[in-house]
Scaffold this active site. Structure first.
Site, PDB file in Angstrom:
ATOM      1  N   HIS A  61     -29.610 -11.017  32.244  1.00  0.00           N
ATOM      2  CA  HIS A  61     -30.099 -11.070  30.861  1.00  0.00           C
ATOM      3  C   HIS A  61     -31.607 -11.239  30.840  1.00  0.00           C
ATOM      4  O   HIS A  61     -32.201 -11.945  31.664  1.00  0.00           O
ATOM      5  CB  HIS A  61     -29.369 -12.141  30.038  1.00  0.00           C
ATOM      6  N   ASP A 174     -34.823 -18.788  33.799  1.00  0.00           N
ATOM      7  CA  ASP A 174     -33.500 -18.374  33.317  1.00  0.00           C
ATOM      8  C   ASP A 174     -33.759 -17.338  32.218  1.00  0.00           C
ATOM      9  O   ASP A 174     -34.072 -17.721  31.100  1.00  0.00           O
ATOM     10  CB  ASP A 174     -32.730 -19.585  32.788  1.00  0.00           C
ATOM     11  N   GLU A 201     -28.202 -12.872  25.573  1.00  0.00           N
ATOM     12  CA  GLU A 201     -27.224 -13.704  26.287  1.00  0.00           C
ATOM     13  C   GLU A 201     -27.258 -15.132  25.785  1.00  0.00           C
ATOM     14  O   GLU A 201     -26.241 -15.805  25.732  1.00  0.00           O
ATOM     15  CB  GLU A 201     -27.499 -13.659  27.799  1.00  0.00           C
ATOM     16  N   GLU A 202     -28.468 -15.594  25.424  1.00  0.00           N
ATOM     17  CA  GLU A 202     -28.644 -17.016  25.114  1.00  0.00           C
ATOM     18  C   GLU A 202     -28.170 -17.407  23.712  1.00  0.00           C
ATOM     19  O   GLU A 202     -28.140 -18.569  23.370  1.00  0.00           O
ATOM     20  CB  GLU A 202     -30.127 -17.408  25.250  1.00  0.00           C
ATOM     21  N   ASP A 226     -27.758 -14.167  37.574  1.00  0.00           N
ATOM     22  CA  ASP A 226     -28.294 -15.161  36.643  1.00  0.00           C
ATOM     23  C   ASP A 226     -28.765 -16.404  37.410  1.00  0.00           C
ATOM     24  O   ASP A 226     -28.893 -16.385  38.631  1.00  0.00           O
ATOM     25  CB  ASP A 226     -27.202 -15.502  35.602  1.00  0.00           C
ATOM     26  N   HIS A 317     -33.261 -24.362  30.415  1.00  0.00           N
ATOM     27  CA  HIS A 317     -33.134 -24.611  28.970  1.00  0.00           C
ATOM     28  C   HIS A 317     -34.092 -25.697  28.488  1.00  0.00           C
ATOM     29  O   HIS A 317     -33.793 -26.464  27.570  1.00  0.00           O
ATOM     30  CB  HIS A 317     -31.675 -24.873  28.552  1.00  0.00           C
TER      31      HIS A 317
HETATM   32 ZN   LIG Z   1     -29.090 -17.475  32.023  1.00  0.00          ZN
END
Ligand SMILES: [Zn+2]
Length: 342
Positions: A61, A174, A201-202, A226, A317
């Protein structure tokens, strides 16, 4: 490791649904290696040498977590919502960049200085909805003249930096790490394999772009490229996140407590055998908290054998994360091994 490319990918802005800058970078890397590329209706970048029936599909992603402008007040301060799973505590006093029609606008997330905080305010949890962005405007009109509009996306202004001997830090690792690995797989890509930078994706429990693309391509198998949570630092117990930097990619046997992808056993066994035979370090992961694009592909149509191979990454994140170059290399080698055998 090609740090120049990694830096470009990390510093490119691509909050979910606005992945264009990352897509452009990635498509250029694919074309340099002689692949055909296309960008589909959903913003996914597809690259291949040739495509036939039921290709093997590898997806990373491209999108990152960020913010979106929700309201501009009379004084020119901006309220926002979060896009993707962000820990509110990490937002305070960050430098941010707002992507506007007039280009990039610099801002900071403001807060009340401790000098004037009451005891209970100091102890209270930080909530994103109580925070605001200061773009240096004196009123709403000036903020609008800068180009700020409702719906603009906001990213964290985190510089990419190398750390220690083999580690590096930056924003959006990420999953720009996954994008980097795809770029490295482009050279000598076998026929009927599709490399895909996926969108959004998130912002779903599972990836949206990977789902639409797999519906169209009907792949015979899918590999999500990922990142995953590394717990090898203070304040995390080994049993909470037993994945370490420098010990190789994590082969995810199960995501989100089974709500995400449950890796196809045949595919998992084959991946492990390829790693062992090629003496590539790897870790096995059973994950309760998160999922990858594999979660949205494995149950498309009549079922697509899927697995996620993830680079251990610290502090994901948040506004900055840390990874290790040996893991990036090992992940690339493992996937190359898989491409050769599938
Ligand atoms: Zn990811």
């Amino acid at each position: 490791m090609d740090y120049e490319l990694m830096k470009k990918l990390s510093e490119a802005d691509g909050v979910s649904s606005q992945e264009g800058a990352v897509a452009k970078l990635l498509a250029a890397e694919f074309r340099k290696k002689g692949l055909k590329t296309e960008i589909d209706n959903f913003g996914n970048v597809l690259a291949y040498k040739s495509i036939g029936k039921n290709p093997l599909m590898l997806g990373a992603h491209m999108d990152e977590i960020g913010l979106m402008v929700k309201h501009i007040d009379e004084k020119g301060f901006i309220r926002f919502i979060k896009i993707g799973g962000i820990d509110d505590r990490t937002l305070i006093n960050q430098q941010v960049t707002i992507s506007t029609g007039n280009g990039m606008v610099a801002g900071v997330i403001g807060s009340k200085p401790p000098h004037i905080m009451k005891e209970e305010e100091r102890k209270a949890a930080v909530e994103a909805k109580g925070l605001f962005i200061d773009v240096g405007a004196t009123d709403r009109k000036e903020a609008e003249e800068l180009g700020v509009e409702i719906g603009n996306t906001v990213t964290f202004n985190t510089q990419f930096r190398r750390m220690g001997k083999k580690m590096f830090s930056g924003k959006a690792l990420d999953n720009r790490l996954g994008c980097y690995v795809l770029a490295k797989l482009a050279e000598g890509l076998p026929a009927n394999v599709v490399l895909m930078g996926t969108s959004q994706e998130e912002v779903s429990t599972f990836g949206k772009g990977a789902k639409t693309a797999s519906f169209r391509l009907d792949p015979r198998a899918f590999v999500a490229v990922d990142t995953t949570v590394a717990g090898d630092h203070p304040e995390v117990k080994p049993e909470e996140a037993p994945i370490y930097l420098g010990k190789g990619p994590a082969i995810a046997l199960l995501e989100a407590g089974g709500r995400g992808n449950v890796a196809d056993r045949g595919l998992a066994g084959k991946t492990i055998r390829i790693a062992k035979r090629n003496k590539i370090k790897f870790q096995l992961e059973v994950f309760d908290g998160g999922a990858t694009d594999a979660a949205s592909v494995h149950n498309v149509k009549s079922g697509i054998p899927s697995i996620a191979v993830c680079i251990p990454t610290r502090y994901i994140h948040s506004t900055v994360s840390v990874a290790h170059e040996d893991d990036v290399w090992a992940e690339t080698m493992l996937l190359k091994g898989m491409l050769k055998e599938f």
